[in-house]
Design a protein around this motif. Structure first.
Motif, PDB file in Angstrom:
ATOM      1  N   LEU A 280     -38.382 -12.633 -16.362  1.00  0.00           N
ATOM      2  CA  LEU A 280     -37.669 -12.237 -17.578  1.00  0.00           C
ATOM      3  C   LEU A 280     -37.324 -10.746 -17.534  1.00  0.00           C
ATOM      4  O   LEU A 280     -36.218 -10.340 -17.931  1.00  0.00           O
ATOM      5  N   GLN A 281     -38.211  -9.926 -17.057  1.00  0.00           N
ATOM      6  CA  GLN A 281     -37.944  -8.499 -16.956  1.00  0.00           C
ATOM      7  C   GLN A 281     -36.802  -8.207 -15.991  1.00  0.00           C
ATOM      8  O   GLN A 281     -35.956  -7.357 -16.260  1.00  0.00           O
ATOM      9  N   ARG A 282     -36.798  -8.917 -14.873  1.00  0.00           N
ATOM     10  CA  ARG A 282     -35.715  -8.709 -13.904  1.00  0.00           C
ATOM     11  C   ARG A 282     -34.370  -9.115 -14.497  1.00  0.00           C
ATOM     12  O   ARG A 282     -33.351  -8.440 -14.299  1.00  0.00           O
ATOM     13  N   ILE A 283     -34.355 -10.264 -15.183  1.00  0.00           N
ATOM     14  CA  ILE A 283     -33.105 -10.713 -15.801  1.00  0.00           C
ATOM     15  C   ILE A 283     -32.630  -9.692 -16.833  1.00  0.00           C
ATOM     16  O   ILE A 283     -31.446  -9.331 -16.882  1.00  0.00           O
ATOM     17  N   ALA A 284     -33.542  -9.211 -17.669  1.00  0.00           N
ATOM     18  CA  ALA A 284     -33.166  -8.227 -18.691  1.00  0.00           C
ATOM     19  C   ALA A 284     -32.659  -6.937 -18.040  1.00  0.00           C
ATOM     20  O   ALA A 284     -31.670  -6.341 -18.495  1.00  0.00           O
ATOM     21  N   ALA A 285     -33.307  -6.492 -16.964  1.00  0.00           N
ATOM     22  CA  ALA A 285     -32.863  -5.276 -16.281  1.00  0.00           C
ATOM     23  C   ALA A 285     -31.491  -5.466 -15.662  1.00  0.00           C
ATOM     24  O   ALA A 285     -30.623  -4.576 -15.729  1.00  0.00           O
ATOM     25  N   ASP A 286     -31.273  -6.632 -15.042  1.00  0.00           N
ATOM     26  CA  ASP A 286     -29.964  -6.902 -14.446  1.00  0.00           C
ATOM     27  C   ASP A 286     -28.879  -6.993 -15.505  1.00  0.00           C
ATOM     28  O   ASP A 286     -27.750  -6.500 -15.313  1.00  0.00           O
ATOM     29  N   LEU A 287     -29.167  -7.616 -16.638  1.00  0.00           N
ATOM     30  CA  LEU A 287     -28.190  -7.692 -17.719  1.00  0.00           C
ATOM     31  C   LEU A 287     -27.848  -6.298 -18.248  1.00  0.00           C
ATOM     32  O   LEU A 287     -26.680  -5.989 -18.524  1.00  0.00           O
ATOM     33  N   LEU A 288     -28.854  -5.451 -18.388  1.00  0.00           N
ATOM     34  CA  LEU A 288     -28.607  -4.091 -18.845  1.00  0.00           C
ATOM     35  C   LEU A 288     -27.755  -3.316 -17.842  1.00  0.00           C
ATOM     36  O   LEU A 288     -26.831  -2.575 -18.221  1.00  0.00           O
ATOM     37  N   LEU A 289     -28.027  -3.489 -16.547  1.00  0.00           N
ATOM     38  CA  LEU A 289     -27.239  -2.807 -15.531  1.00  0.00           C
ATOM     39  C   LEU A 289     -25.795  -3.292 -15.549  1.00  0.00           C
ATOM     40  O   LEU A 289     -24.851  -2.497 -15.448  1.00  0.00           O
ATOM     41  N   LEU A 290     -25.593  -4.598 -15.678  1.00  0.00           N
ATOM     42  CA  LEU A 290     -24.232  -5.120 -15.758  1.00  0.00           C
ATOM     43  C   LEU A 290     -23.499  -4.579 -16.973  1.00  0.00           C
ATOM     44  O   LEU A 290     -22.295  -4.278 -16.915  1.00  0.00           O
ATOM     45  N   ALA A 291     -24.188  -4.466 -18.102  1.00  0.00           N
ATOM     46  CA  ALA A 291     -23.553  -3.910 -19.302  1.00  0.00           C
ATOM     47  C   ALA A 291     -23.111  -2.473 -19.059  1.00  0.00           C
ATOM     48  O   ALA A 291     -22.031  -2.055 -19.475  1.00  0.00           O
ATOM     49  N   ARG A 292     -23.963  -1.690 -18.359  1.00  0.00           N
ATOM     50  CA  ARG A 292     -23.570  -0.311 -18.054  1.00  0.00           C
ATOM     51  C   ARG A 292     -22.399  -0.267 -17.084  1.00  0.00           C
ATOM     52  O   ARG A 292     -21.507   0.574 -17.201  1.00  0.00           O
ATOM     53  N   LEU A 293     -22.378  -1.172 -16.115  1.00  0.00           N
ATOM     54  CA  LEU A 293     -21.274  -1.200 -15.156  1.00  0.00           C
ATOM     55  C   LEU A 293     -19.973  -1.642 -15.815  1.00  0.00           C
ATOM     56  O   LEU A 293     -18.882  -1.176 -15.442  1.00  0.00           O
ATOM     57  N   ASP A 294     -20.056  -2.541 -16.798  1.00  0.00           N
ATOM     58  CA  ASP A 294     -18.843  -3.047 -17.448  1.00  0.00           C
ATOM     59  C   ASP A 294     -18.192  -1.994 -18.328  1.00  0.00           C
ATOM     60  O   ASP A 294     -16.974  -1.809 -18.284  1.00  0.00           O
ATOM     61  N   GLY A 295     -18.943  -1.302 -19.135  1.00  0.00           N
ATOM     62  CA  GLY A 295     -18.337  -0.401 -20.111  1.00  0.00           C
ATOM     63  C   GLY A 295     -18.761   1.035 -20.007  1.00  0.00           C
ATOM     64  O   GLY A 295     -18.339   1.863 -20.815  1.00  0.00           O
ATOM     65  N   GLY A 296     -19.585   1.370 -19.032  1.00  0.00           N
ATOM     66  CA  GLY A 296     -20.092   2.729 -18.942  1.00  0.00           C
ATOM     67  C   GLY A 296     -19.192   3.622 -18.120  1.00  0.00           C
ATOM     68  O   GLY A 296     -18.129   3.219 -17.631  1.00  0.00           O
ATOM     69  N   PRO A 297     -19.602   4.875 -17.950  1.00  0.00           N
ATOM     70  CA  PRO A 297     -18.823   5.817 -17.133  1.00  0.00           C
ATOM     71  C   PRO A 297     -18.856   5.438 -15.659  1.00  0.00           C
ATOM     72  O   PRO A 297     -19.712   4.664 -15.219  1.00  0.00           O
ATOM     73  N   GLY A 298     -17.927   5.985 -14.923  1.00  0.00           N
ATOM     74  CA  GLY A 298     -17.847   5.704 -13.500  1.00  0.00           C
ATOM     75  C   GLY A 298     -19.031   6.307 -12.763  1.00  0.00           C
ATOM     76  O   GLY A 298     -19.767   7.149 -13.294  1.00  0.00           O
ATOM     77  N   PRO A 299     -19.237   5.894 -11.528  1.00  0.00           N
ATOM     78  CA  PRO A 299     -20.382   6.408 -10.762  1.00  0.00           C
ATOM     79  C   PRO A 299     -20.185   7.880 -10.417  1.00  0.00           C
ATOM     80  O   PRO A 299     -19.069   8.348 -10.228  1.00  0.00           O
ATOM     81  N   ARG A 300     -21.301   8.599 -10.355  1.00  0.00           N
ATOM     82  CA  ARG A 300     -21.211   9.985  -9.901  1.00  0.00           C
ATOM     83  C   ARG A 300     -20.903   9.989  -8.406  1.00  0.00           C
ATOM     84  O   ARG A 300     -21.287   9.079  -7.664  1.00  0.00           O
ATOM     85  N   THR A 301     -20.235  11.011  -7.966  1.00  0.00           N
ATOM     86  CA  THR A 301     -19.786  11.069  -6.579  1.00  0.00           C
ATOM     87  C   THR A 301     -20.452  12.232  -5.869  1.00  0.00           C
ATOM     88  O   THR A 301     -20.386  13.373  -6.336  1.00  0.00           O
ATOM     89  N   GLU A 302     -21.094  11.899  -4.754  1.00  0.00           N
ATOM     90  CA  GLU A 302     -21.694  12.918  -3.903  1.00  0.00           C
ATOM     91  C   GLU A 302     -21.741  12.370  -2.479  1.00  0.00           C
ATOM     92  O   GLU A 302     -21.626  11.158  -2.263  1.00  0.00           O
ATOM     93  N   PRO A 303     -21.870  13.234  -1.500  1.00  0.00           N
ATOM     94  CA  PRO A 303     -21.921  12.741  -0.119  1.00  0.00           C
ATOM     95  C   PRO A 303     -23.129  11.832   0.097  1.00  0.00           C
ATOM     96  O   PRO A 303     -24.227  12.098  -0.377  1.00  0.00           O
TER      97      PRO A 303
END
Length: 445
Positions: A280-303
């Motif tokens: 259940l914790q893994r599912i909740a963490a994955d759902l939260l990550l997907l929510a951030r990827l869907d509507g959150g800011p773009g990834p930070r860029t570094e080498p």
């Protein structure tokens, strides 16, 4: 809104027509007035020169009378150097007063002309031309400008009388044309207002053509298409998430109820409940990550070095069920978020370990301007028909084995979203050993 636009268009058209009529009318009035005055002045000068030639050096002529001028000229007279009238073609009372004293022909023999104001109230303007005659005499020819003033006055009255109907016609035409042009906009607005959360399949009418209104209708329909697809994905995601969370919750509850009924929980029940809770914790963490990827800011860029990421991931997996081999012969530079790229690679490796028989190969390389991370296994592989679907959320090609292995059904979906956020993608291909080969690629710096 349409009525307001039509009213503004009508007012704009009326103002534009008024400006055109004012400018054109003033130009026409000035042009006509100047042309008529030039013609009258030319005829008057011709009469003066003709009178000077007819005297044949006899100034004053016999009887002090000059022949009546032609061409509409009203009066011809001759004056001496002292300004006295010595001959005229008209009656004495028609001879102008001393207002001609300042009008003399030029020293080079050129004529001089002037427009005299009315001599008395109610009289008309006159054009006078002076030419040189023998014996230091001056011949004056005069034409009343009544016809010129009447013509220009008629044109001015005609323009002033015709302006209101023309302005009204322009306003009415603009009102009609604007209403006809905005009719599709009204239809689009009406249909768009009827779109609700339960009727996202509705579309606005497309008037056809390539004008701005047609492009607006197509843009609105494209937006509604994306909105409908997004709503469908959200509903499916909600349903899948509810289903995925319901099973572990039900399992935890049943085990706790059994332990409670026994009065004393056994170790096996506690461990099983703990495993379900971790899931259940893994599912909740994955759902939260997907929510951030869907509507959150773009990834930070570094080498970032993809070869180093691959080596670190392989080093952390000591004692795995199958062998893991690293194939990274040189650094693979890229630009992105190291934490997210590390998560994407870990998801690919986890998926390969779940289905591999004996070996998993992790490769890092570059080709055609792309930095690549590739994970291959020697398992059963992915059917060609499912190579795109496998990256959808909560999709398992073998649902029972996926749950037994502890997968959430979101790992590959997360990997795809991370790759897209970095401007790349991830694909499923057949592996040389017969299993699956998942290739993540992002642009090289």
């Amino acid at each position: 809104m349409a009525s307001t636009v039509r009213a503004r268009a009508a007012v704009a058209a009326a103002l534009a027509m008024a400006a055109v009529l004012a400018t054109g009318g003033l130009w026409l009035h000035t042009l006509l007035r100047g042309n008529l005055l030039d013609n009258t002045t030319g005829r008057t000068e011709l009469a003066a020169r003709k009178a000077a030639a007819q005297t044949e050096g006899r100034i004053p002529p016999p009887g002090g009378r000059l022949p009546a001028p032609e061409g509409g000229v009203d009066l011809v007279l001759v004056r001496d150097a002292r300004g006295r009238t010595v001959a005229t073609s008209g009656e004495p009372e028609a001879v102008p007063g001393p207002d001609l004293a300042g009008l003399r022909p030029g020293a080079d023999g050129d004529s001089r002309s002037a427009v005299l104001p009315p001599a008395r109230p109610g009289a008309q303007r006159r054009v006078v031309v002076a030419v040189e005659a023998p014996g230091a005499h001056t011949v004056y020819a005069m034409t009343v400008l009544g016809d010129v003033d009447d013509a220009t006055r008629a044109v001015a009255i005609g323009l002033l009388a015709g302006a209101p109907p023309l302005i009204g016609f322009a306003a009415a035409l603009a009102w009609w044309v604007t209403g006809h042009a905005l009719r599709p906009v009204t239809a689009i607005r009406t249909e768009l207002a009827a779109v609700t959360a339960s009727e996202l399949d509705r579309r606005v009418p497309d008037p056809g053509g390539a004008d701005e209104i047609a492009q607006l209708a197509r843009t609105v329909n494209d937006t509604l298409d994306r909105l409908e697809r997004s709503d469908a994905r959200q509903r499916q995601f909600t349903a899948d998430a509810s289903h995925e969370l319901r099973n572990p919750l039900a399992a935890v509850r049943s085990r706790l109820e059994v332990a409670l009924a026994m009065g004393r929980p056994d170790r096996e029940s506690v461990e099983a409940a703990l495993a379900d809770t971790e899931r259940l914790q893994r599912i909740a963490a994955d759902l939260l990550l997907l929510a951030r990827l869907d509507g959150g800011p773009g990834p930070r860029t570094e080498p970032v070095d993809l070869a180093l990421l691959a080596a670190e991931d392989v080093a952390r997996r000591g004692g795995s069920r199958v062998a893991i081999r690293l194939d990274a012969r040189a650094p693979v530079p890229a630009a992105g978020d190291p934490a997210r790229l590390e998560r994407a690679l870990a998801n690919l490796v986890d998926n390969a370990l779940r289905y591999a028989r004996e070996e998993v190969v992790v490769r890092a390389g570059a080709a055609d301007g792309w930095a690549l991370l590739e994970v291959a296994d020697d398992g059963a592989g992915i059917p060609e028909a499912d190579r795109d679907r496998v990256f959808e959320r909560f999709v398992r090609l073998d649902a029972a084995r996926g749950r037994a292995g502890g997968g959430t059904g979101l790992g590959l979906a997360i990997t795809r979203e991370i790759a897209r956020a970095h401007g790349g993608d991830v694909r499923a291909l057949p592996a040389p050993a017969g299993g699956a080969r998942l290739v993540l690629r992002i642009p090289s710096p």
